[in-house]
Design an enzyme around this catalytic site. Structure first.
Site, PDB file in Angstrom:
ATOM      1  N   ASN A 162       0.849  -1.175   0.000  1.00  0.00           N
ATOM      2  CA  ASN A 162       0.000   0.000   0.000  1.00  0.00           C
ATOM      3  C   ASN A 162       0.896   1.240   0.000  1.00  0.00           C
ATOM      4  OD1 ASN A 162      -2.538   1.246  -0.059  1.00  0.00           O
ATOM      5  ND2 ASN A 162      -2.501   1.592   2.147  1.00  0.00           N
ATOM      6  N   ASN A 173      -0.159   2.679   6.003  1.00  0.00           N
ATOM      7  CA  ASN A 173      -0.424   3.912   5.270  1.00  0.00           C
ATOM      8  C   ASN A 173       0.641   4.968   5.538  1.00  0.00           C
ATOM      9  OD1 ASN A 173      -2.446   4.350   3.265  1.00  0.00           O
ATOM     10  ND2 ASN A 173      -4.013   3.750   4.726  1.00  0.00           N
ATOM     11  N   ASP A 224      -5.065   8.367   6.981  1.00  0.00           N
ATOM     12  CA  ASP A 224      -4.514   7.723   5.780  1.00  0.00           C
ATOM     13  C   ASP A 224      -3.130   8.261   5.445  1.00  0.00           C
ATOM     14  OD1 ASP A 224      -4.064   6.650   3.235  1.00  0.00           O
ATOM     15  OD2 ASP A 224      -6.129   6.900   2.585  1.00  0.00           O
TER      16      ASP A 224
END
Length: 313
Positions: A115, A170, A224
């Protein structure tokens, strides 16, 4: 304070993320998770995009450092699932090409993927994984499985695990002067601080900087993306929260909020010739906001950030 939020001339994306300002090319590099890499050229005020044949999902894109070839580059580290590849792109064409696969993680976890990834201040690869949204509903964090991890990659040596039991790896940011590393695992709803060893990239002494949860539960958004300004303040995006928080990590409090006209606010980076523009990526999927999915810029914040660091891979 009077700041201004504007949508940059940009194609609307499904979910764009991973915001990197490259000083040498005066460009913001980011990606649409559904298979597109993008470059916003500051001087031209124009966005260029490309796809990679055979790849329908992209996790990140970061220019690769080459001491023998400073200036504009056509080589990038790009994440495809659990793989990290060197991709060649001229920054303008609609197609990019995989040159080589550098490494892969978690080969036994077929549902996992990379990610968020960044280069630390030394250029070292730092990034983490999560379970694929094909098998995990990220909008129901309380049902997530902490099956991901945070890694560092050292060129010529290999991959090392920095943290385990990660839900959604994240935001990443470093305070190089104070040797601190800040990290967001979105499934835990907080921002954590660690002591950071620049010689090794290792982290230790975990501390929660700010907890966004409400009595330990989902606050209605996921923290995030993450970046830091030259005063040491953090900027945290709120996925499904339509905002960016400016946070004082020492006091552990929100200084103010920056409203963004999109629900899915994903990543942030300071950029521009004076490093005083905050660029913000967003997602357009299932969002009725007119400019959701565009790249935004925030001016008038009275703050500056650091240039993006090219990655050694």
């Amino acid at each position: 304070m009077s700041f201004k939020v504007e949508a940059v001339q940009s194609p609307k994306t499904i979910i764009s993320t991973r915001c990197h300002w490259d000083e040498q090319m005066q460009s913001v590099f980011y990606n649409d998770v559904e298979g597109v890499i993008l470059r916003y050229d500051f001087k031209e005020n124009k966005v260029y995009s490309a796809t990679v044949d055979g790849e329908s999902a992209i996790a990140f894109v970061i220019p690769i450092a080459n001491p023998k070839k400073p200036g504009p580059t056509d080589e990038f580290a790009v994440g495809f699932g659990r793989r990290v590849a060197v991709v060649q792109w001229d920054g303008r064409s609609s197609k990019a090409t995989i040159k080589s696969i550098v490494f892969e993680v978690e080969s036994e976890k077929k549902d996992n993927l990379f990610n968020a990834v960044k280069a630390d201040p030394t250029g070292r690869f730092i990034g983490g994984t999560m379970r694929s949204i094909e098998v995990e509903d990220i909008f129901i964090p309380n049902k997530l499985v902490p099956d991901g991890a945070l890694y560092k990659y050292v060129k010529g040596e290999g991959v090392y695990e920095l943290a385990k039991n990660v839900y959604i790896s994240n935001g990443l940011a470093w305070n190089e002067k104070e040797k601190k590393f800040f990290y967001i695992d979105s499934g835990k709803f907080d921002v954590k601080e660690y002591d950071w060893d620049p010689a090794t990239g290792d982290i230790s002494n975990e501390r929660v900087v700010i907890d966004f949860s409400i009595n330990g539960k989902n606050p209605g958004f996921l923290p995030d993306g993450l970046t830091i300004d030259t005063d040491g303040n953090l900027y945290v995006t709120a996925f499904m929260g339509s905002k960016v928080f400016k946070v004082d990590p020492k006091a552990g409090k929100v200084l103010f909020e920056i409203p963004i006209p999109a629900q899915k606010v994903t990543a942030v980076a300071f950029g521009g010739p004076n490093l005083d523009i905050l660029y913000v990526t967003t997602g357009g999927k299932d969002d009725t906001n007119e400019n959701a999915g565009c790249l935004f810029k925030v001016t008038g914040l009275g703050a500056k950030g650091f240039k993006g660091v090219r990655i050694h891979i």
